[in-house]
Motif scaffolding. Structure first.
Motif, PDB file in Angstrom:
ATOM      1  N   SER A  89       0.896  -1.024  -0.345  1.00 11.65           N
ATOM      2  CA  SER A  89      -0.036  -0.068   0.593  1.00 11.65           C
ATOM      3  C   SER A  89       1.157   1.492   0.142  1.00 11.65           C
ATOM      4  CB  SER A  89      -1.117   0.108   1.439  1.00 11.65           C
ATOM      5  OG  SER A  89      -1.531   1.223   1.400  1.00 11.65           O
ATOM      6  N   GLN A  90       1.416   1.046   0.700  1.00 11.97           N
ATOM      7  CA  GLN A  90       2.886   2.562   0.712  1.00 11.97           C
ATOM      8  C   GLN A  90       3.792   2.720  -0.193  1.00 11.97           C
ATOM      9  OE1 GLN A  90       5.870   1.605   3.559  1.00 11.97           O
ATOM     10  NE2 GLN A  90       5.811   3.517   4.562  1.00 11.97           N
ATOM     11  N   PHE A  91       4.308   0.872  -1.108  1.00  7.39           N
ATOM     12  CA  PHE A  91       4.533   1.417  -2.636  1.00  7.39           C
ATOM     13  C   PHE A  91       4.065   1.997  -3.452  1.00  7.39           C
ATOM     14  CE2 PHE A  91       5.735  -0.734  -6.527  1.00  7.39           C
ATOM     15  CZ  PHE A  91       6.686  -0.013  -7.003  1.00  7.39           C
ATOM     16  N   ARG A  92       2.693   1.636  -3.396  1.00  8.42           N
ATOM     17  CA  ARG A  92       1.343   1.942  -4.552  1.00  8.42           C
ATOM     18  C   ARG A  92       1.257   3.445  -4.242  1.00  8.42           C
ATOM     19  NH1 ARG A  92      -2.321  -3.281  -3.702  1.00  8.42           N
ATOM     20  NH2 ARG A  92      -1.169  -4.587  -5.543  1.00  8.42           N
ATOM     21  N   LYS A  93       1.139   4.132  -3.356  1.00  7.46           N
ATOM     22  CA  LYS A  93       1.052   5.181  -3.394  1.00  7.46           C
ATOM     23  C   LYS A  93       2.254   6.072  -3.830  1.00  7.46           C
ATOM     24  CE  LYS A  93      -2.021   4.886   0.926  1.00  7.46           C
ATOM     25  NZ  LYS A  93      -1.849   5.107   2.627  1.00  7.46           N
ATOM     26  N   ALA A  94       3.276   6.123  -3.631  1.00  8.30           N
ATOM     27  CA  ALA A  94       4.405   6.369  -4.209  1.00  8.30           C
ATOM     28  C   ALA A  94       5.395   6.155  -5.136  1.00  8.30           C
ATOM     29  CB  ALA A  94       5.827   6.253  -2.560  1.00  8.30           C
ATOM     30  N   ALA A  95       4.193   5.072  -5.878  1.00  7.85           N
ATOM     31  CA  ALA A  95       5.304   4.627  -6.695  1.00  7.85           C
ATOM     32  C   ALA A  95       5.432   5.631  -7.977  1.00  7.85           C
ATOM     33  CB  ALA A  95       4.350   3.386  -7.425  1.00  7.85           C
ATOM     34  N   PRO A  96       3.900   6.794  -8.147  1.00  4.51           N
ATOM     35  CA  PRO A  96       4.195   7.358  -9.220  1.00  4.51           C
ATOM     36  C   PRO A  96       5.395   8.252  -9.357  1.00  4.51           C
ATOM     37  CG  PRO A  96       1.630   6.979  -8.768  1.00  4.51           C
ATOM     38  CD  PRO A  96       2.550   6.071  -7.630  1.00  4.51           C
ATOM     39  N   LEU A  97       5.489   8.478  -8.587  1.00  2.00           N
ATOM     40  CA  LEU A  97       6.777  10.084  -8.042  1.00  2.00           C
ATOM     41  C   LEU A  97       8.281   9.219  -7.631  1.00  2.00           C
ATOM     42  CD1 LEU A  97       5.507  12.305  -4.901  1.00  2.00           C
ATOM     43  CD2 LEU A  97       5.461  12.475  -7.698  1.00  2.00           C
ATOM     44  N   LEU A  98       8.009   8.006  -7.608  1.00  2.00           N
ATOM     45  CA  LEU A  98       9.140   7.576  -7.863  1.00  2.00           C
ATOM     46  C   LEU A  98       9.699   7.095  -8.813  1.00  2.00           C
ATOM     47  CD1 LEU A  98       9.088   4.965  -4.819  1.00  2.00           C
ATOM     48  CD2 LEU A  98      10.596   6.310  -4.835  1.00  2.00           C
ATOM     49  N   GLY A  99       9.338   5.632  -9.690  1.00  2.00           N
ATOM     50  CA  GLY A  99       8.767   5.554 -10.950  1.00  2.00           C
ATOM     51  C   GLY A  99       9.059   6.443 -12.418  1.00  2.00           C
ATOM     52  N   GLY A 100       8.303   7.723 -12.275  1.00  5.97           N
ATOM     53  CA  GLY A 100       8.116   8.489 -12.964  1.00  5.97           C
ATOM     54  C   GLY A 100       9.268  10.301 -12.806  1.00  5.97           C
ATOM     55  N   VAL A 101       9.784   9.855 -11.693  1.00  5.00           N
ATOM     56  CA  VAL A 101      10.465  11.119 -11.205  1.00  5.00           C
ATOM     57  C   VAL A 101      11.495  11.090 -10.563  1.00  5.00           C
ATOM     58  CG1 VAL A 101      10.212  13.918  -9.829  1.00  5.00           C
ATOM     59  CG2 VAL A 101       8.607  12.909 -11.005  1.00  5.00           C
ATOM     60  N   LEU A 102      12.074  10.117  -9.502  1.00  5.62           N
ATOM     61  CA  LEU A 102      12.347  10.433  -8.731  1.00  5.62           C
ATOM     62  C   LEU A 102      13.399   8.770  -8.472  1.00  5.62           C
ATOM     63  CD1 LEU A 102      10.865  11.052  -5.265  1.00  5.62           C
ATOM     64  CD2 LEU A 102      12.157  12.162  -6.549  1.00  5.62           C
ATOM     65  N   VAL A 103      13.178   7.702  -8.938  1.00  3.75           N
ATOM     66  CA  VAL A 103      14.116   6.805  -9.339  1.00  3.75           C
ATOM     67  C   VAL A 103      15.302   6.388 -10.362  1.00  3.75           C
ATOM     68  CG1 VAL A 103      14.547   4.085  -9.793  1.00  3.75           C
ATOM     69  CG2 VAL A 103      12.527   4.309  -8.103  1.00  3.75           C
TER      70      VAL A 103
END
Length: 290
Positions: A89-103
């Motif tokens: 649940s925590q990953f899914r909330k952050a995933a759009p920012l992680l994969g699209g911007v940060l990682v």
């Protein structure tokens, strides 16, 4: 011989694909020279969309939990499933920012238990990695080192027979792996450019507004650690390599007893001293990397 494969699954970044191919050819022999580890017979790098990164990362997280679950007593199953639901649940909330911007890059288990590195071109642009070939070379060297680590430890499976949590990179293992890759990428970029290159020093002017905002987003800060795992790991690995050499340090990938303790991560000189005491006679002379 290692076969270096780069696939542009986005079908939109052919020039970046060629650039990654060129850098891989440059840095692969330097990663082997520096770490004294072998690369697998096939190295996979994928340029993918943020959506594909999210889907594949979620599958990776689920797979790691499954590997952990089968190694634990059955009665622990409900607690593990609860942890998985919270983490997912925590990953899914952050995933759009992680994969699209940060990682910047992520290396996971791929086909036939090979390592696969995922690169999201949009995130590389937002983070400033593409502002200089040197930063991209550092990133690729870092991820290549994870390929070599994973081959040596069978994706941490050789540790997990005695410590099941190892498959999750739990405890001090993340500091060890990231610190070792950080140390290697600094050495490789020094050999390539005459001085080490560090993406943590990318000028703010090279990063996008979306990147700056994402780093402050509560979905991201809640997932963060109060410690800098990368610098903590570098501070752990550098004195150890200086004390015993890269080849002797590499015994850690197949010997769980050599994995640093929490106390040794806090006080790196203790781990370096322990490795030095356990070093076979005559191995310390190999510590130079060029």
């Amino acid at each position: 011989m290692t076969n270096l494969l780069v696939l542009d699954e986005t079908k939109r970044h052919s020039e970046l694909c060629r650039q990654v191919e060129r850098i891989l050819e440059q840095v692969a022999p330097l990663v082997c020279k520096t770490t004294e580890l072998e690369l697998p017979s096939v190295v996979n790098f994928r340029l993918i969309t943020p959506e594909q990164w999210q889907a594949d990362s979620e599958a990776e997280l689920s797979g790691l939990v499954q590997r952990f679950r089968v190694k634990r007593p059955r009665w622990q199953g409900p607690a593990i499933r609860m942890v998985e639901r919270v983490s997912m649940s925590q990953f899914r909330k952050a995933a759009p920012l992680l994969g699209g911007v940060l990682v910047m890059g992520a290396t996971t288990v791929g086909p036939a238990e090979q390592s696969t590195t995922m690169l999201v071109p949009e995130a590389l642009q937002h983070s400033g990695i593409l502002s200089s070939p040197a930063y991209l070379a550092q990133l690729i060297s870092h991820e290549l080192t994870h390929h070599a680590q994973n081959l040596a430890s069978s994706h941490r499976e050789v540790w997990a027979t005695k410590k099941p949590a190892a498959v999750l990179r739990a405890g001090t293992i993340k500091s060890l792996e990231e610190g070792h890759a950080y140390w290697a990428d600094q050495e490789v970029t020094r050999l390539l450019f005459g001085e080490s290159k560090d993406a943590s020093n990318i000028p703010e002017s090279a990063t996008s507004d979306a990147y700056k905002q994402a780093r402050k987003d509560k979905r991201i800060t809640r997932m963060g650690s109060p410690r800098d795992i990368y610098k903590e790991g570098l501070n752990l690995v550098s004195p150890a390599v200086e004390a015993v050499g890269a080849a002797t340090l590499n015994r850690v990938w197949t010997d769980l007893s050599l994995v640093p303790t929490r106390q040794e991560v806090k006080h790196p000189e203790l781990w370096a001293a322990r490795l030095d005491r356990l070093s076979p006679v005559g191995t310390r002379a190999s510590r130079s990397v060029g």
